[in-house]
Write a protein that holds these residues in place. Structure first.
Motif, PDB file in Angstrom:
ATOM      1  N   TYR A   1       3.584   0.764  -1.354  1.00 19.53           N
ATOM      2  CA  TYR A   1       2.210   1.262  -1.219  1.00 19.53           C
ATOM      3  C   TYR A   1       1.587   0.815   0.106  1.00 19.53           C
ATOM      4  O   TYR A   1       1.434  -0.372   0.367  1.00 19.53           O
ATOM      5  CB  TYR A   1       1.330   0.784  -2.378  1.00 19.53           C
TER       6      TYR A   1
ATOM      7  N   CYS B   1       4.646  -3.731   0.125  1.00 19.18           N
ATOM      8  CA  CYS B   1       3.207  -3.596   0.326  1.00 19.18           C
ATOM      9  C   CYS B   1       2.884  -4.649   1.377  1.00 19.18           C
ATOM     10  O   CYS B   1       3.254  -5.816   1.210  1.00 19.18           O
ATOM     11  CB  CYS B   1       2.476  -3.882  -0.983  1.00 19.18           C
TER      12      CYS B   1
ATOM     13  N   ILE C   1      -4.057   0.734  -4.848  1.00 21.32           N
ATOM     14  CA  ILE C   1      -2.826   0.283  -5.524  1.00 21.32           C
ATOM     15  C   ILE C   1      -3.061   0.280  -7.039  1.00 21.32           C
ATOM     16  O   ILE C   1      -2.166   0.594  -7.824  1.00 21.32           O
ATOM     17  CB  ILE C   1      -2.303  -1.063  -4.976  1.00 21.32           C
TER      18      ILE C   1
END
Ligand code: BGC
Length: 437
Positions: free
Chosen positions: A267, A322, A304
């Motif tokens: 993400y 991430c 997220i």
């Protein structure tokens, strides 16, 4: 008598027991000298600043890096192996390189680290690229042959498999923005690449499942984005959001349904679509209130939470990447705390998240952007290969040691009075003690 009321722990935002905490890297980005790869050939025509060269020299320094992992208390690590090293020429496997990766994985196991291994992270052996890369259906067979050769050698020391990294980003960078080898404008090329990557994943999934039934979970690492309309009531913007969500977040899963033991989520991005001209555009609407990374990517922790709750299914989720590119480590602190807080919220609302891998352990070669973006928990001096632990790495370690986010850290992102000092006080001693390694 009624049962005692459950007490909320105000001191700690807890993560589930057994949660995997680590960082991710990929072979080409950190190893250096991957001379048989398509990326290597591609870079030779680019300015020196954009050539990978020795990168972080992890090929030689892997034990040092794994000592750092241990020192930072990570209990897991995600890394990849380089196909072009193992099979530099068609059908010829290099036993020396196979031995190398065996040692690498053993070194992680010796340190008690859970290993998530990626089998393909964007780069191809040059000989595969010269035959058309993923556009060529034969590449599926080549990849399968490579996997069948290497997996039995290393499987004992792998705990989770990632077959492919971000098929969507690969297609986007190669065929749409055309920054990656072999940049090409071709709709057919995109479709064939997508199809072949999906076939490759399915075949490798089958092979791994049949050959290693001991239950080592298999998935992909998929770039997942959160989207929203700029004007809440615009139907056109809503439609664009739905289409983008389907294409980016769901299509690959749809074509490979039934062959994922977990969802791997990378993400990084949040997109807002604004419809004013003819075609709705992606815009960043809140530059004043939302911080951005050095790459201009918006820091949007809420995103997220949204993707985790949207994608939540009956299989576990790992956040396989991430992270933030920044030379301002204070920003990385805030990023980590804020994003992990949202992950904890998602878990609390029922999403089965089992691990988090920060991108990245080290500063590294950020593809066509070269070495300027600094994603690392650990800073790398590219001339001497010295590593220096950043304070944010210690914030992350603190979270790992608590298996949760201490309240004092949450105060830090909450901008409450004195918040700035919290971190400084908490980490002063450790930071002072962090030395070049
Ligand atoms: C990729 C990494 C990359 C990172 C930051 C992900 O898309 O898997 O290779 O370095 O994002 O751009």
């Amino acid at each position: 008598m009624s049962a005692p009321k459950p007490k909320h722990d105000h001191d700690l935002l807890r993560f589930p027991q057994g949660f995997l905490w680590g960082a991710a890297t990929s072979s080409y980005q950190v190893e250096g000298n991957n001379k048989h790869s398509d990326w290597w050939a591609w870079e030779q025509n680019r300015p020196p600043k954009y050539r990978c060269g020795m990168s972080c020299n992890q090929y030689e320094l892997y034990e040092k890096d794994f000592d750092l992992i241990k020192q930072l208390n990570h209990n897991a690590h995600r890394l990849s192996i380089e196909w072009s090293r193992i099979e530099p020429r068609e059908g010829q496997f290099d036993s020396h390189e196979i031995e190398h990766y065996k040692k690498v994985l053993q070194a992680l196991k010796d340190r008690g680290v859970t290993v998530m291994l990626t089998l393909w992270h964007f780069t191809l052996p040059l000989w595969v690229a010269e035959q058309g890369g993923w556009e060529n259906g034969a590449t599926v067979k080549y990849f399968e042959r490579f996997v069948k050769k290497i997996v039995p050698e290393i499987a004992d020391n792998v705990d989770l498999w990632v077959t492919l990294n971000e098929p969507g980003v690969y297609i986007y960078e190669t065929y749409i923005v055309r920054e990656w080898p072999n940049a090409k404008k071709s709709l057919m090329g995109q479709i064939k690449t997508f199809w072949n990557l999906a076939q490759a994943h399915k075949r490798v999934y089958k092979f791994l499942h049949h050959s290693f039934p001991a239950g080592k979970p298999i998935g992909i690492a998929q770039n997942v984005m959160s989207f929203e309309p700029f004007h809440k009531h615009s139907v056109i913007e809503q439609l664009v959001v739905i289409t983008n969500d389907l294409l980016t977040n769901h299509l690959f899963y749809f074509f490979t349904k039934g062959t994922h033991d977990f969802l791997g989520i990378n993400y990084y991005f949040h997109g807002r679509f604004k419809h004013e001209g003819l075609i709705p555009e992606a815009v960043s609407s809140l530059p004043q209130t939302h911080d951005v990374s050095d790459l201009g990517w918006e820091i949007y922790p809420e995103g997220i939470f949204d993707v985790l709750t949207d994608l939540s299914d009956d299989i576990p989720i790992y956040i396989t990447e991430c992270g933030i590119a920044t030379t301002n480590d204070d920003r990385r602190n805030r990023f980590l705390i804020a994003y992990l807080q949202e992950v904890a919220r998602a878990i609390k609302s029922g999403v089965n998240v089992r691990g988090f891998f920060y991108w990245s352990l080290l500063d590294n070669f950020e593809w066509h952007r070269g070495f300027d973006p600094r994603f690392g928990l650990v800073e790398v001096d590219y001339l001497t290969f010295e590593r220096q632990i950043r304070p944010s790495a210690l914030v992350y370690t603190d979270i790992i040691q608590h298996n949760g986010i201490p309240h004092s850290l949450l105060r830090f992102i909450g901008h409450t009075v004195g918040a700035e000092e919290v971190l400084e006080k908490r980490y002063k001693e450790i930071i002072k003690g962090s030395k070049k390694l």
